[in-house]
Design a protein around this motif. Structure first.
Motif, mmCIF file in Angstrom:
data_model
loop_
_atom_site.group_PDB
_atom_site.id
_atom_site.type_symbol
_atom_site.label_atom_id
_atom_site.label_comp_id
_atom_site.label_asym_id
_atom_site.label_seq_id
_atom_site.Cartn_x
_atom_site.Cartn_y
_atom_site.Cartn_z
ATOM 1 N N PHE A 49 0.840 -1.199 0.000
ATOM 2 C CA PHE A 49 0.000 0.000 0.000
ATOM 3 C C PHE A 49 0.876 1.250 0.000
ATOM 4 O O PHE A 49 0.700 2.159 -0.808
ATOM 5 C CB PHE A 49 -0.934 -0.013 1.215
ATOM 6 N N CYS A 50 1.836 1.275 0.913
ATOM 7 C CA CYS A 50 2.721 2.435 1.006
ATOM 8 C C CYS A 50 3.517 2.607 -0.288
ATOM 9 O O CYS A 50 3.719 3.713 -0.786
ATOM 10 C CB CYS A 50 3.701 2.285 2.156
ATOM 11 N N HIS A 51 3.948 1.478 -0.828
ATOM 12 C CA HIS A 51 4.763 1.517 -2.031
ATOM 13 C C HIS A 51 4.001 2.122 -3.205
ATOM 14 O O HIS A 51 4.484 3.005 -3.908
ATOM 15 C CB HIS A 51 5.193 0.080 -2.363
ATOM 16 N N VAL A 52 2.767 1.647 -3.376
ATOM 17 C CA VAL A 52 1.962 2.159 -4.481
ATOM 18 C C VAL A 52 1.643 3.629 -4.274
ATOM 19 O O VAL A 52 1.748 4.449 -5.186
ATOM 20 C CB VAL A 52 0.666 1.338 -4.638
ATOM 21 N N ALA A 53 1.296 3.981 -3.039
ATOM 22 C CA ALA A 53 0.960 5.375 -2.759
ATOM 23 C C ALA A 53 2.168 6.268 -3.022
ATOM 24 O O ALA A 53 2.040 7.337 -3.634
ATOM 25 C CB ALA A 53 0.479 5.527 -1.323
ATOM 26 N N SER A 54 3.329 5.840 -2.581
ATOM 27 C CA SER A 54 4.493 6.690 -2.802
ATOM 28 C C SER A 54 4.853 6.719 -4.287
ATOM 29 O O SER A 54 5.327 7.733 -4.795
ATOM 30 C CB SER A 54 5.682 6.223 -1.964
ATOM 31 N N GLY A 55 4.577 5.605 -4.993
ATOM 32 C CA GLY A 55 4.799 5.592 -6.436
ATOM 33 C C GLY A 55 3.906 6.603 -7.133
ATOM 34 O O GLY A 55 4.347 7.342 -8.021
ATOM 35 N N SER B 57 7.418 14.084 -10.024
ATOM 36 C CA SER B 57 8.481 14.231 -11.018
ATOM 37 C C SER B 57 7.944 14.735 -12.347
ATOM 38 O O SER B 57 8.563 15.590 -12.983
ATOM 39 C CB SER B 57 9.236 12.915 -11.200
ATOM 40 N N MET B 58 6.781 14.246 -12.753
ATOM 41 C CA MET B 58 6.245 14.718 -14.027
ATOM 42 C C MET B 58 5.753 16.160 -13.899
ATOM 43 O O MET B 58 5.869 16.943 -14.832
ATOM 44 C CB MET B 58 5.107 13.818 -14.508
ATOM 45 N N GLY B 59 5.214 16.502 -12.735
ATOM 46 C CA GLY B 59 4.793 17.880 -12.502
ATOM 47 C C GLY B 59 5.995 18.808 -12.520
ATOM 48 O O GLY B 59 5.962 19.893 -13.100
ATOM 49 N N PHE B 60 7.052 18.344 -11.904
ATOM 50 C CA PHE B 60 8.290 19.114 -11.895
ATOM 51 C C PHE B 60 8.776 19.337 -13.328
ATOM 52 O O PHE B 60 9.162 20.449 -13.707
ATOM 53 C CB PHE B 60 9.331 18.331 -11.089
ATOM 54 N N GLN C 58 1.504 9.385 -24.161
ATOM 55 C CA GLN C 58 2.618 10.242 -23.780
ATOM 56 C C GLN C 58 3.507 10.540 -24.987
ATOM 57 O O GLN C 58 3.915 11.672 -25.221
ATOM 58 C CB GLN C 58 3.445 9.548 -22.695
ATOM 59 N N GLN C 59 3.794 9.493 -25.774
ATOM 60 C CA GLN C 59 4.637 9.659 -26.944
ATOM 61 C C GLN C 59 4.010 10.638 -27.921
ATOM 62 O O GLN C 59 4.677 11.482 -28.490
ATOM 63 C CB GLN C 59 4.807 8.285 -27.601
ATOM 64 N N LYS C 60 2.704 10.521 -28.062
ATOM 65 C CA LYS C 60 1.990 11.404 -28.983
ATOM 66 C C LYS C 60 2.084 12.851 -28.507
ATOM 67 O O LYS C 60 2.396 13.758 -29.260
ATOM 68 C CB LYS C 60 0.518 10.967 -29.066
ATOM 69 N N ASN C 61 1.825 13.047 -27.222
ATOM 70 C CA ASN C 61 1.879 14.397 -26.669
ATOM 71 C C ASN C 61 3.277 14.986 -26.745
ATOM 72 O O ASN C 61 3.451 16.176 -27.001
ATOM 73 C CB ASN C 61 1.416 14.397 -25.213
ATOM 74 N N ALA D 146 1.929 11.617 -18.909
ATOM 75 C CA ALA D 146 3.253 11.210 -18.429
ATOM 76 C C ALA D 146 3.181 10.628 -17.026
ATOM 77 O O ALA D 146 3.761 9.585 -16.747
ATOM 78 C CB ALA D 146 4.218 12.387 -18.464
ATOM 79 N N TRP D 147 2.449 11.287 -16.131
ATOM 80 C CA TRP D 147 2.447 10.747 -14.774
ATOM 81 C C TRP D 147 1.709 9.432 -14.705
ATOM 82 O O TRP D 147 2.085 8.526 -13.952
ATOM 83 C CB TRP D 147 1.990 11.763 -13.725
ATOM 84 N N LYS D 148 0.680 9.292 -15.526
ATOM 85 C CA LYS D 148 -0.043 8.021 -15.518
ATOM 86 C C LYS D 148 0.857 6.892 -16.013
ATOM 87 O O LYS D 148 0.920 5.819 -15.410
ATOM 88 C CB LYS D 148 -1.296 8.122 -16.387
ATOM 89 N N ALA D 149 1.543 7.176 -17.117
ATOM 90 C CA ALA D 149 2.438 6.155 -17.667
ATOM 91 C C ALA D 149 3.510 5.791 -16.646
ATOM 92 O O ALA D 149 3.790 4.619 -16.397
ATOM 93 C CB ALA D 149 3.089 6.668 -18.948
#
Lengths: 575, 609
Positions: A68-74, A81-84, B214-217, B259-262
Motif C-alpha cells: 500500500f505504502c509503495h503504491v501510494a508513494s509511487g 516528477s512529471m509535474g516538476f 505520452q509519446q503522442k503528446n 506522463a504521470w499516468k504512464a
C-alpha cells in the motif's frame, strides 16, 4: 542539478509524504525476516502451529501495508516528477519567449529545442528514480544493518566489511568506464558527421566519382567507433558477475562464522537465516543505488544546459516609464547608429544616420554581410543599438514598450515562417480581431487568393508545421498577407519576394505600392531591379552607408551602387 | 534496469522473417555462440545450485541443534562436512562468475562486430542507391537508421540473448531444484505464478495505452516548440508571446497528464511483483515451518526454498521484459533491412567502357522522362550540342532545371531514348567513367570537414600540390586562401561557415578546374554573394567554360545571350527553346520572364535588339 531542485518547492508536502510512506514501507519489508526468525526459533522449536499461523498472518498484514505504502508513494513520485518536468518546461519556454534575437543566436534554435524537450525529460526521469530508489535503498540498507545488528551483533561486522568492497567495485568501473563513454560519444559524432556529409554532398560525390573515398572515410569512423564500444562493453561485462560474486562471498562468510557461533550457542538458527536475508537486501539496495548513479552524470549535463537557459536574462526589456507617441505617422529615424554583434570584432553596421518619412518607399541594397538585415532588425527592436539611437514616430524605441512599438510595424522576414493551423489562423496572427473581410483583402493584395481558393477548404485549409505543405512562394505570399492584415504604419520587407515567380512578383509589387501609399516602406533587396523604382535607395557596404538617393542620383554619385547595377544589368537595359 | 519494464516495444511487422535474417548475421559466430550458450547455461546452473547447498549446510547445523544429541558428543556440528560443502560452494560461485564474465565478454565482441558489419553494409548500400531514393527522404530519416536503429540493435542484442538464456535456465532450474526439495512446497510456491502473469498482463495493457498517449503528446510538444523557436522573430514582431505561452501550457498539461499516468503504472510493477513474492514467502514460511514440525522437512530445505522463491521474481520480470526487448530489436533491424532491400541502380553492363575521352558532343535523342510514370515531364526531347557550345537553362525557381542535369549525369535514367556523348549511348559507359567526363559547380556548394587543400583535391585523385595551386589560381581562389591564417591547410568546419558563401563557390570552381572535364554543368549564383566576389566567380566561370561543352543554369543576362541555345523551363517541362533573339521575337513565356526579371516595373523593354 541540485540547483534545479529548488523548483520542487511547491511539491514539498508531497515529497515529505512520499518519504514517510517509503519509510513505513521499508520498515514493513524489513520486519518480515525478523518475524520469520521468530517463527523458526520459537514456533518450530516449540512445535506451536498456532503461533506459526499467527506470525504468518502478521507477515501478510505487513506485506499488505508495504505494498500500500509503495503504491501510494509511487503515485506521489510520478505526480511530483512529471509535474516538476512540466513546470520546468514551462519556465524554459517562457524564458525563451522573452529572449531577444541576441540570446536566441547565442544558444541556437536547435539547441534550445533540445533543452526544452529532451533535457527536461531526462531530468524528470532521474528525479523519479531518485524519489523512488534513492530514498528507498539507503533506508533499506540502513534499516537492514540496524535490524541485522539488533539480531546478531556478532555477525554485523561482515556486512560492514562488504560495503566498502562493493563500493570499490563501482568506483573502479566508473573511473575506467566514464571516460570511455565520453569517447564513444565523440566517435559517434564523427560517424554521424561523415554520414551527413556524404548525404548532403551525394550529387557532388557521384559527379566527381569519389564514392570509394567516402567509403573509406566512413569505414575509418566506423572502425574507430566499434573499437571503442568493444572496449567499454568488455569492461562492463565484468560488472554484474563481480557484484554477484561479492554478494555470494558475503553469504559464505556469514554462513561460516554463523555456524561457528551457532556451535558455541551464541546465536539461534532462525536468526542466522534472517541475517542472510538482510545481507541480501542490503547488498541489492546498494546495487540499485549504483544503477541510479550511472544515470546521474547524463542528467547533470542536461541540468546545466537548462540552467544556462534559465540563468540568461533577456538583455532587452521595457522601460519602467514607457512613452507612447500619440501620432502614428510611421516615421523611422536612425541617429548615428552603430551595432556590434556580441563577440564580433567589427561592428555589423557603423554610424548610420537617415530618416524615412511617412509614405516613403525606401529601398535598401548592398552585398551579403553589408548589414542590411541587421539594420532593419533594429527597428522592431530585435536588437538594441550599441551606440546611437533608433527612433520611431520621434521616440527612441528603447523608451517605448515593445508591444506598442511592434504594433506599428508589419514585418516580413527573409524566411517565410508560418505556423501549424489554418491559412486563416496564420493571417490572423497579425491581428486577432481582424474581420474575414480584412483577411480576404490582405490575401488578395498578396496575390494569395488564387492558390488559397484552389484548396478544398479555402481559408480554412490546414497549414502543416512550418508551412511544409506549401511551396516557398506560397509561404512568402502568406507571410506578406499576414503583415498586411495589421495595416501598420511601417512595413519592413527583408528580401521577401525571392521565391516568387517573376510575374507574381511584379503584380504583387504593383498592388503593394497602391496599398501602402500612406505607409513607410523599407524594402531590402538583392536585385537592383527590385528597388530601382523606390523613392530613395540606401546603399550599404561593409556596414557603412555609402549612398542615399534616387536611382538616377546614385548612378551619378555613388560608385558602389554603379558597380552593383553593372554587375547585374548590362548597359543597354538601363533606362 | 528494473524500471525499464513495460516501456512499449515497437512491434516488428514481420517477426519471423526478420528474426531469421538477423540470425543470419550471427551465423559466422556459430562457434562462439555455442560456447556462449554453454557457458551461460553452466553459469546459471551453478548459481541455481547455490541455495540448495546452503540449505544443506543449514540442515546439518539445525540437525546438530534441534536434535537432542547424545551427551558424550555434546553439541555436535559436523564441521568437516560443512567445510567441504562450503568449499564446494566457493568453487561453484567462482566458476559461475568467471563463466558469466566470459559470456558477456564474448557477446560484446559478437555484437560489436555484427553492428560494424551492418553499418558498413548500409554505407555501401547507400552508394548503390539511385538518387531517387535520396530525393524522396530527408537526411534525418536516413541518418536515424544508421545511428538510432543500429544503436538500439547493439544495445539490445547484447542483453537479449544472454538474459533470455539465464532467465529461462534460472526459472526452470529453480523450479526443478524446488521439486527436489519438496513437491508440496513447490506447488505452494507455484500457486503464486498465475498472480504474476495476471499482474503483468493487466499492467502492460494500461501502460501501453498511456505510453502511446505520452509519446503522442511529446511529439506534439516538440513540434510546437520547434515551430515557435524557429519563428521566434515573427512571434516577437507580432507580439504573440501570451498566445504562444497559452498554447504551450495546454500541450504541456496534457503531456503531464499522460506522463504521470504512464510513469505511475510502470512504477507499480516492481512493488506488485514484490508483494506477490512476499505473499509466496509468507506461505512458504508457514507451510514450511509446519512441515518441519511434523518432521516432513529439514529446516535447511525451508531456507533453500525461501532463497529459490526469492529468486523467482527476477527471471519472471526478465522474461516479461525480453519480449519487449526482442520486439524493439526486431523493429530496429526491420528498418535497417528495409533500407538494405531498397532497389539499387541497375549495375553497369559488364562490357561497359571505362576509359573514354570525348570531344564533347552531347545529344538528347528522343528522351522521355518523368519522376513518376504518371507525370511525364519530357516526351521525345531532341537536342544536339557541338563540342564547346553553351546551353543556358532558364526558368523560375522550381521549374525543374536540375532535371536535365539529373539525366546527363545518369542520376536518373531516361524512360525512353538516350543521352549520347560523341554519339555513344551514355549507358555504354560505366557510371563512374561517365561522371568523370563532367565537371559540376552547383550553387549549394558542398564542402566537407577537412582542409581547403583536401577539398580542392577532391576534384581529382593524386593531384600534385602544384596542380592544386594552379587550379586555385585559375578560380581566383588562391588570393583569399592565402589571406587565411593557415592558408591551404585551413580546416573547414562542418558547415564551412568559416569562409563566406562566395569563397565556398570559388573553391568548388577550383575543384572543377582540377578535374579538367570535357563537359561542364554550372549553376550560376543568384544572390547572397557580395558584388566583388560575384564578379570573381563570373570571371572564373567564363574561363572554366572556355573550350568545354557547358550546361548553365543561368541567371545572368550575359550568359543567356551568349548561349548557343536557351531552354526555357516551367513546371518541370521545356516549354520554349531557341536563341535569345528568337525567343524574344516569339513574345512567349521567355519574353515575359525576361521583361519582369531584368527590367524594373517602370522600364520598357529596351533590349529587344
Amino acid at each position: 542539478m541540485i540547483k534545479l531542485f529548488r523548483y520542487l518547492r511547491p511539491y514539498r508536502f508531497s515529497v515529505s509524504l512520499s518519504l514517510v510512506l517509503i519509510f513505513v514501507q521499508s520498515l514493513a519489508d524489513l520486519s518480515l525476516p525478523t518475524l520469520m526468525s521468530d517463527m523458526v526459533d520459537r514456533g518450530i522449536a516449540s512445535g506451536d502451529t498456532d503461533y506459526i499461523l499467527r506470525i504468518g498472518a502478521w507477515m501478510v498484514l505487513l506485506a499488505t501495508l508495504g505494498i500500500f505504502c509503495h503504491v501510494a508513494s509511487g503515485y506521489l513520485s510520478a505526480r511530483i516528477s512529471m509535474g516538476f518536468g512540466r513546470d520546468l518546461r514551462h519556465r524554459v519556454f517562457q524564458r525563451v519567449l522573452c529572449y531577444s534575437l541576441q540570446e536566441m543566436d547565442r544558444i541556437g534554435t536547435s539547441s534550445l529545442i533540445t533543452r526544452t524537450t529532451n533535457d527536461v525529460t531526462q531530468i524528470q526521469q532521474v528525479l523519479f528514480m531518485l524519489l523512488r530508489i534513492f530514498a528507498w535503498a539507503p533506508l533499506m540498507a540502513a534499516g537492514g544493518i540496524v535490524m541485522a545488528i539488533g539480531l546478531e551483533p556478532k555477525l554485523a561486522w561482515i556486512l560492514m566489511a562488504t560495503i566498502p568492497v562493493m563500493a570499490s567495485v563501482f568506483l573502479l568501473l566508473a573511473w575506467k568506464g566514464i571516460p570511455l563513454f565520453q569517447l564513444i560519444q565523440a566517435r559517434l559524432d564523427v560517424l554521424n558527421r561523415v554520414l551527413r556529409e556524404s548525404l548532403t554532398g551525394i550529387r557532388v560525390i557521384r559527379a566527381f566519382d569519389r564514392v570509394d573515398f567516402e567509403q573509406q572515410r566512413f569505414d575509418r569512423a566506423n572502425s574507430d567507433l566499434t573499437e571503442m564500444s568493444l572496449r567499454v562493453n568488455r569492461l562492463m561485462a565484468a560488472f554484474f558477475p563481480a557484484v554477484l560474486l561479492v554478494v555470494n562471498m558475503t553469504t559464505l562468510v556469514i554462513l561460516w562464522y554463523g555456524s561457528h557461533n551457532l556451535h558455541q550457542g551464541e546465536i539461534r538458527i532462525g536468526a542466522l537465516m534472517a541475517f542472510l536475508q538482510y545481507a541480501m537486501q542490503i547488498l541489492f539496495s546498494t546495487i540499485m543505488v549504483s544503477v541510479v548513479f550511472i544515470m546521474v552524470p547524463r542528467a547533470s549535463a542536461s541540468a546545466s544546459r537548462i540552467h544556462e537557459v534559465l540563468d540568461r536574462h533577456p538583455t532587452l526589456f521595457d522601460p519602467p516609464r514607457p512613452q507612447k507617441p500619440s501620432d502614428r505617422r510611421g516615421e523611422v529615424e536612425f541617429r548615428q547608429v552603430t551595432f556590434c554583434y556580441p563577440g564580433a570584432e567589427q561592428p555589423a553596421i557603423r554610424n548610420i544616420s537617415f530618416r524615412a518619412g511617412a509614405g516613403e518607399f525606401l529601398g535598401i541594397i548592398g552585398g551579403t554581410g553589408s548589414g542590411k538585415t541587421t539594420l532593419i532588425h533594429l527597428i522592431p527592436r530585435f536588437y538594441d543599438a550599441s551606440s546611437g539611437a533608433v527612433l520611431v514616430d520621434g521616440t527612441d524605441v528603447r523608451e517605448m514598450t515593445q508591444e506598442d512599438l511592434r504594433s506599428r510595424i508589419g514585418f516580413v522576414s527573409q524566411k517565410a515562417l508560418l505556423f501549424t493551423g489554418s491559412v486563416e489562423d496564420n493571417l490572423r496572427f497579425g491581428k486577432e480581431t481582424a474581420t474575414s473581410e480584412e483577411i480576404r483583402q490582405a490575401a488578395d493584395i498578396a496575390q494569395a487568393t488564387e492558390f488559397i481558393q484552389e484548396k478544398e477548404e479555402g481559408f480554412r485549409s490546414p497549414v502543416a508545421q512550418a508551412g511544409a505543405n506549401l511551396s516557398g512562394g506560397q509561404r512568402q505570399r502568406l507571410s506578406i498577407a499576414r503583415a498586411l492584415v495589421r495595416r501598420p504604419e511601417i512595413y519592413i520587407f527583408d528580401d521577401s519576394f525571392s521565391a516568387l515567380d517573376f510575374k507574381t512578383d511584379a503584380r504583387l509589387r504593383a498592388r503593394l505600392r497602391q496599398e501602402t501609399a500612406g505607409a513607410t516602406v523599407l524594402l531590402v533587396a538583392q536585385r537592383v531591379s527590385t528597388v530601382m523604382s523606390a523613392d530613395r535607395i540606401l546603399v550599404l557596404e561593409d556596414g557603412q552607408l555609402v549612398g542615399l538617393g534616387a536611382h538616377r542620383e546614385l548612378m551619378e554619385a555613388c560608385p558602389v551602387y554603379r558597380e552593383i547595377v553593372f554587375s547585374q544589368l548590362s548597359a543597354e537595359e538601363l533606362p | 534496469m528494473p524500471m525499464g519494464f513495460a516501456v512499449p516495444g515497437e512491434k516488428a511487422r514481420n517477426f519471423r522473417q526478420t528474426l531469421r535474417r538477423l540470425l543470419g548475421y550471427l551465423s559466422p559466430f556459430r562457434a562462439e555462440l555455442t560456447v556462449i550458450v554453454c557457458m551461460a547455461v553452466l553459469s546459471t546452473v551453478f548459481s541455481v545450485i547455490g541455495p540448495k547447498i546452503i540449505g544443506l549446510v543449514i540442515s546439518r547445523l539445525s540437525r546438530g541443534i534441534l536434535s537432542p544429541a547424545p551427551p558424550e558428543i555434546g553439541f555436535a556440528i559436523e564441521f568437516q562436512a560443512i567445510g567441504r560443502l562450503m568449499a564446494f560452494l566457493l568453487v561453484l560461485y567462482l566458476v559461475s562468475a568467471a563463466f558469466s564474465y566470459l559470456t558477456q565478454y564474448l557477446m560484446a565482441g559478437i555484437t560489436q562486430k555484427t553492428v560494424y558489419r551492418l553499418r558498413r553494409e548500409i554505407s555501401e548500400k547507400l552508394t548503390r542507391l539511385p538518387l531517387k531514393f535520396f530525393d524522396g527522404k530527408t537526411h534525418g530519416e536516413i541518418l536515424s537508421r544508421v545511428t538510432n536503429d543500429v544503436d538500439t540493435l547493439s544495445n539490445t542484442m547484447q542483453q537479449s540473448l544472454v538474459s533470455t538464456i539465464t532467465s529461462l535456465v534460472t526459472l526452470v532450474g529453480s523450479i526443478g531444484m524446488m521439486f527436489t526439495i519438496s513437491w508440496q512446497l513447490t506447488l505452494t510456491a507455484l500457486a503464486t505464478l498465475p498472480l504474476y502473469g495476471l499482474a503483468t498482463a493487466l499492467i502492460a495493457r494500461h501502460s501501453h495505452r498511456h505510453f502511446r498517449e505520452q509519446q503522442k503528446n511529446l511529439g506534439e510538444l516538440s513540434g510546437f516548440v520547434e515551430e515557435q523557436y524557429a519563428g521566434h522573430r515573427v512571434v516577437k514582431a507580432f507580439s504573440h508571446e501570451p498566445v504562444s505561452l497559452q498554447a504551450f501550457g495546454k500541450i504541456n498539461d496534457s503531456l503531464y497528464e499522460s506522463a504521470w499516468k504512464a510513469q505511475f503504472i510502470t512504477g507499480i510493477i516492481m512493488p506488485l511483483m514484490g508483494f506477490i513474492n512476499n505473499l509466496g514467502f509468507v506461505l512458504i514460511c508457514v507451510v514450511g515451518s509446519i512441515f518441519v514440525i511434523r518432521r516432513a522437512l529439514d529446516l535447511g530445505d525451508v531456507q533453500a526454498f525461501i532463497q529459490y522463491a526469492r529468486q523467482f521474481t527476477h527471471p519472471i520480470l526478465q522474461t516479461a521484459n525480453i519480449s519487449n526487448v526482442l520486439q524493439s530489436t526486431l523493429a530496429a533491424s526491420e528498418r535497417v533491412f528495409e533500407l538494405l532491400d531498397e532497389p539499387e541502380e541497375s549495375p553497369d553492363p559488364p562490357d561497359a567502357l571505362t576509359a573514354f575521352s570525348p570531344r564533347g558532343e552531347v545529344a538528347f535523342e528522343g528522351v522521355k522522362f518523368g519522376y513518376s510514370p504518371e507525370k511525364i515531364l519530357m516526351n521525345d526531347l531532341n537536342l544536339r550540342m557541338a563540342p564547346g557550345e553553351t546551353i543556358a537553362i532558364v526558368g523560375p525557381t522550381g521549374a525543374g532545371k536540375t532535371t536535365l542535369v539529373n539525366l546527363l549525369m545518369r542520376f536518373y535514367e531516361t524512360m525512353e531514348g538516350a543521352v549520347t556523348i560523341d554519339r555513344l549511348d551514355a549507358r555504354c559507359l560505366s557510371r563512374s567513367s561517365l561522371r568523370r567526363l563532367f565537371g559540376m559547380v552547383l550553387q549549394d556548394t558542398w564542402l566537407f570537414h577537412g582542409t581547403i587543400r583536401e577539398n580542392i583535391a577532391y576534384g581529382r585523385e593524386n593531384a600534385s600540390e602544384e596542380e592544386i595551386q594552379k587550379a586555385a589560381l585559375a578560380a581566383h581562389a588562391d588570393h583569399f586562401i592565402r589571406t587565411l591564417p593557415d592558408g591551404y591547410q585551413t580546416v573547414l568546419n562542418e558547415e564551412a561557415s568559416n569562409i563566406s558563401q562566395g569563397q565556398r563557390q570559388l573553391l568548388t570552381i577550383a575543384r572543377a578546374f582540377l578535374a579538367d572535364p570535357a563537359i561542364l554543368i554550372l549553376d550560376e549564383a543568384t544572390s547572397s554573394v557580395d558584388t566583388r566576389t560575384e564578379m570573381l566567380i563570373q570571371e572564373a566561370m567564363i574561363r572554366l567554360m572556355k573550350g568545354r561543352t557547358s550546361f548553365v543554369i543561368a541567371h545572368r543576362l550575359s550568359t543567356i545571350r551568349n548561349a548557343h541555345l536557351i531552354l526555357v523551363m516551367n513546371q518541370g517541362q521545356i516549354i520554349e527553346r531557341g536563341t535569345h533573339r528568337e525567343l524574344l521575337a516569339a513574345r512567349g513565356f521567355y519574353a515575359d520572364l525576361y521583361n519582369s526579371q531584368f527590367l524594373g516595373a517602370d522600364l520598357r523593354d529596351g533590349a529587344g535588339s
